[in-house]
Enzyme design. Structure first.
Site, PDB file in Angstrom:
ATOM      1  N   GLU A   1       0.844  -1.199   0.000  1.00  0.00           N
ATOM      2  CA  GLU A   1       0.000   0.000   0.000  1.00  0.00           C
ATOM      3  C   GLU A   1       0.883   1.253   0.000  1.00  0.00           C
ATOM      4  O   GLU A   1       0.513   2.287  -0.547  1.00  0.00           O
ATOM      5  CB  GLU A   1      -0.941   0.010   1.208  1.00  0.00           C
ATOM      6  CG  GLU A   1      -2.056   1.033   1.079  1.00  0.00           C
ATOM      7  CD  GLU A   1      -3.190   0.835   2.089  1.00  0.00           C
ATOM      8  OE1 GLU A   1      -4.228   0.258   1.736  1.00  0.00           O
ATOM      9  OE2 GLU A   1      -3.026   1.265   3.245  1.00  0.00           O
TER      10      GLU A   1
ATOM     11  N   HIS B   1       6.331 -26.710   2.557  1.00  0.00           N
ATOM     12  CA  HIS B   1       5.491 -27.808   2.063  1.00  0.00           C
ATOM     13  C   HIS B   1       4.358 -27.279   1.195  1.00  0.00           C
ATOM     14  O   HIS B   1       3.376 -27.977   0.961  1.00  0.00           O
ATOM     15  CB  HIS B   1       4.934 -28.603   3.244  1.00  0.00           C
ATOM     16  CG  HIS B   1       6.029 -29.173   4.095  1.00  0.00           C
ATOM     17  ND1 HIS B   1       6.733 -30.305   3.733  1.00  0.00           N
ATOM     18  CD2 HIS B   1       6.585 -28.732   5.245  1.00  0.00           C
ATOM     19  CE1 HIS B   1       7.654 -30.563   4.651  1.00  0.00           C
ATOM     20  NE2 HIS B   1       7.590 -29.610   5.575  1.00  0.00           N
TER      21      HIS B   1
ATOM     22  N   LYS C   1     -12.777   2.456  -2.997  1.00  0.00           N
ATOM     23  CA  LYS C   1     -13.835   2.679  -1.998  1.00  0.00           C
ATOM     24  C   LYS C   1     -15.003   3.455  -2.618  1.00  0.00           C
ATOM     25  O   LYS C   1     -16.163   3.155  -2.397  1.00  0.00           O
ATOM     26  CB  LYS C   1     -13.290   3.496  -0.822  1.00  0.00           C
ATOM     27  CG  LYS C   1     -12.372   2.730   0.110  1.00  0.00           C
ATOM     28  CD  LYS C   1     -11.979   3.636   1.286  1.00  0.00           C
ATOM     29  CE  LYS C   1     -10.950   3.010   2.186  1.00  0.00           C
ATOM     30  NZ  LYS C   1     -10.475   3.903   3.242  1.00  0.00           N
TER      31      LYS C   1
HETATM   32  O1  F6P Z   1      -7.175   0.266   2.715  1.00  0.00           O
HETATM   33  C1  F6P Z   1      -7.171   1.658   2.694  1.00  0.00           C
HETATM   34  C2  F6P Z   1      -7.157   2.195   4.045  1.00  0.00           C
HETATM   35  O2  F6P Z   1      -7.376   3.544   3.920  1.00  0.00           O
HETATM   36  C3  F6P Z   1      -5.868   1.887   4.806  1.00  0.00           C
HETATM   37  O3  F6P Z   1      -4.858   2.760   4.516  1.00  0.00           O
HETATM   38  C4  F6P Z   1      -6.337   1.919   6.202  1.00  0.00           C
HETATM   39  O4  F6P Z   1      -5.437   1.309   7.062  1.00  0.00           O
HETATM   40  C5  F6P Z   1      -7.656   1.192   6.079  1.00  0.00           C
HETATM   41  O5  F6P Z   1      -8.194   1.640   4.857  1.00  0.00           O
HETATM   42  C6  F6P Z   1      -8.630   1.458   7.183  1.00  0.00           C
HETATM   43  O6  F6P Z   1      -8.936   2.806   7.279  1.00  0.00           O
HETATM   44  P1  F6P Z   1      -9.606   3.436   8.562  1.00  0.00           P
HETATM   45  O7  F6P Z   1      -8.693   3.198   9.709  1.00  0.00           O
HETATM   46  O8  F6P Z   1      -9.774   4.867   8.247  1.00  0.00           O
HETATM   47  O9  F6P Z   1     -10.915   2.738   8.777  1.00  0.00           O
END
Ligand code: F6P
Length: 548
Positions: A357, A388, A514
């Site tokens: 990430e 394994h 998202k």
């Molecule tokens: O996966 C994207 C992300 O923004 C991560 O960087 C972060 O750790 C995760 O989502 C959870 O985000 P939040 O803590 O804001 O719920």
């Protein structure tokens, strides 16, 4: 100008073609009896052996020159001093401040952040004490027996990994307490847990930096609904059964979490760097505040090392440069993290987020498309189990893969029943033997065998070797050495970002995912959606037919 065109990079390319491309690790070892001494660094409780990389003294010096050319020293100072190294969001990345003693914490834009950090730690300590002592009670007056962390990504992976690793350091006051982790949006983990838990004695920790992550909020709504079947007064329900950990206090309040149940951190702590903040609450609940402070102290000791050690003895700098060397010059696209210790089972998962990430980027800080590879594909598993499963590909596949072998050395001393201690200690010897044997076979291939056994082997038994690996030995796994181990990788990631000229602290790709998921969810809920691709339309139509 791209770093690829820079003098230090060009010198490394030439050097690779002239001196390394045709060389086998077997030859490099035969030519230099002192190779291990030359290419290993012992620092604090760690020994980093990087002699099994396809490098010579000249390669190492040229890599160090690349670090100098990229002004790594300045970048490290800027990171620790709170400069806005997260350039796309104009933010600092001060996770190191969370584990520094107050007197070593920098001011941020004139503000004394040490007070806020240590105030929240103290508040977290009070909550831990209340839960441990049984003074934190559920709606019916019973003490808490189960804590469920609701979070995803950085708000889950770090505490989950650390709690699994440090179970044997459980605080005696947490004897009767179970800590659970729920992350998946589909509710499967929560559904299973809720069958077993008692609502009277269950406390949920709602962990979300942004407090907008739908995965976490949907699990939280389900948990709230489960409690609401037993208790109708929402202020008691939330006040006694929910703690919030977030950088958005106003959103925690909107959700109904009273200020007294809120723990805070800040925008200048990246989600995947947040286990040192109040996101570490489940760790503190398991190993106590003293244990949690040892975790912080171990990470801080590595911070000091990273800041002060010369690059040629600087563990994270060396780890990073080796990654650049294998990825960008040798052309290795896969990297496997192999802990030889079941307690570190979830370290590879944690590192996949930390590394991929952070450095899974293709545009420089200046907005230019890169013309070189950045983060490799990273995955891993407990080493002996992976032996394994997928080691066959590491040994004889067509894709070269570099490996990190990680092994705590001392195990099963105090705290193990005397009857099984000797047996477990001999298992540990077997485990370490496997760790050393695998990296030796990867490097030497057939040549690890005596000559007489090598002769007459069929072509399908032939094994080329020449695969690079790093071995990181840790004297013993403790909260402090786990903290240091994670800090080593955090800084490795940062150094690589400096070499590759990318911003490791944002994640715009994930944000887009998202956003699109939200639109798609609206379409599923409405039973129709105006999508411009036939695949999404076709899949939605199938879902609607099946769910009708
Ligand atoms: O996966 C994207 C992300 O923004 C991560 O960087 C972060 O750790 C995760 O989502 C959870 O985000 P939040 O803590 O804001 O719920």
């Amino acid at each position: 100008m791209s770093v690829r065109q820079s003098p230090a990079w060009q010198a490394l390319e030439r050097h690779y073609r002239e001196a390394i491309e045709g060389a086998h690790l077997h030859q490099l070892f035969s030519a230099d009896p002192d190779r291990f001494d030359r290419f290993s660094v012992s620092e604090q409780d760690y020994l980093l052996d990087f002699s099994k990389h396809r490098i010579t003294e000249q390669s190492f010096q040229l890599l160090l020159r690349l670090a100098e050319q990229q002004q790594l020293r300045d970048w490290i100072d800027r990171l620790f001093e709170g400069a806005p190294v997260n350039s796309s969001e104009q933010r600092s990345a001060l996770h190191t401040a969370l584990r520094a003693p107050a007197e070593r914490t920098p001011r941020l834009a004139g503000e004394a952040i040490a007070e806020a950090i240590h105030g929240n730690l103290a508040r977290m300590g009070e909550m831990v004490a209340q839960i441990h002592s049984g003074h934190w009670r559920g709606y019916s007056g019973k003490a808490i027996t189960d804590v469920v962390n609701l979070g995803v990504g950085g708000s889950d992976l770090g505490p989950f990994m650390a709690c699994h690793a440090l179970e044997e350091f459980r605080d005696p006051r947490a004897r009767g307490l179970q800590v659970h982790f729920v992350s998946s949006i589909d509710g499967s983990q929560l559904a299973e847990l809720l069958k077993r838990l008692n609502p009277e004695t269950t406390l949920f920790v709602l962990s979300s930096k942004s407090f907008t992550t739908i995965d976490t909020l949907s699990n939280a709504e389900t948990a709230k609904g489960w409690l609401a079947q037993k208790i109708s007064d929402e202020s008691i329900l939330i006040g006694q059964h929910f703690i919030g950990c977030s950088a958005r206090p106003e959103k925690m309040s909107e959700w109904g979490i009273p200020v007294s149940n809120q723990l805070q951190f800040w925008d200048w702590v990246g989600g995947r760097f947040s286990l040192w903040s109040v996101i570490g609450l489940p760790i503190a609940l398991l190993i106590g505040m003293d244990g949690f402070r040892q975790l912080l102290a171990g990470a801080h000791a590595i911070d000091q090392h990273f800041r002060e050690a010369p690059f040629e003895r600087n563990l994270p700098v060396i780890m990073a440069l080796l990654g650049v060397w294998t990825g960008n010059f040798i052309g290795v696209k896969g990297h496997s993290v192999l802990p030889y210790d079941g307690r570190l089972k979830f370290l590879p998962n944690y590192l996949t987020q930390l590394e991929m990430e952070s450095n899974g980027k293709s545009v420089t800080r200046g907005g230019e498309r890169v013309d070189y590879d950045t983060c490799p594909i990273i995955w891993g598993e407990v080493g002996p189990n992976a032996q394994h499963a997928y080691y066959q590909l590491l040994h004889q596949g067509t894709q070269p893969v570099s490996c990190d072998f990680i092994a705590p050395v001392r195990r099963y001393r105090a705290g193990t029943a005397a009857g099984t201690r000797a047996q477990l200690q001999s298992q540990q010897q077997l485990n370490l033997a496997n760790c050393l044997a695998q990296s030796r076979v990867l490097m030497f291939g057939d040549q690890a065998l005596p000559v007489e056994e090598r002769e007459g082997r069929r072509s399908d038994q032939h094994y080329e070797g020449n695969q690079c690996s790093t071995t990181l030995l840790i004297k013993e796994l403790t909260p402090a050495t786990l903290g240091g181990l994670v800090a080593l990788y955090e800084h490795k990631v940062f150094v690589q970002s400096v070499i590759w000229e990318i911003n490791p602290f944002d994640q715009w790709g994930v944000e887009l995912g998202k956003q699109i998921a939200k639109e798609t969810h609206r379409a599923i809920a409405a039973g129709e959606g105006d999508f411009d691709d036939s695949s999404t339309r076709g899949l939605l139509a199938f879902i609607q037919r099946v769910q009708r």
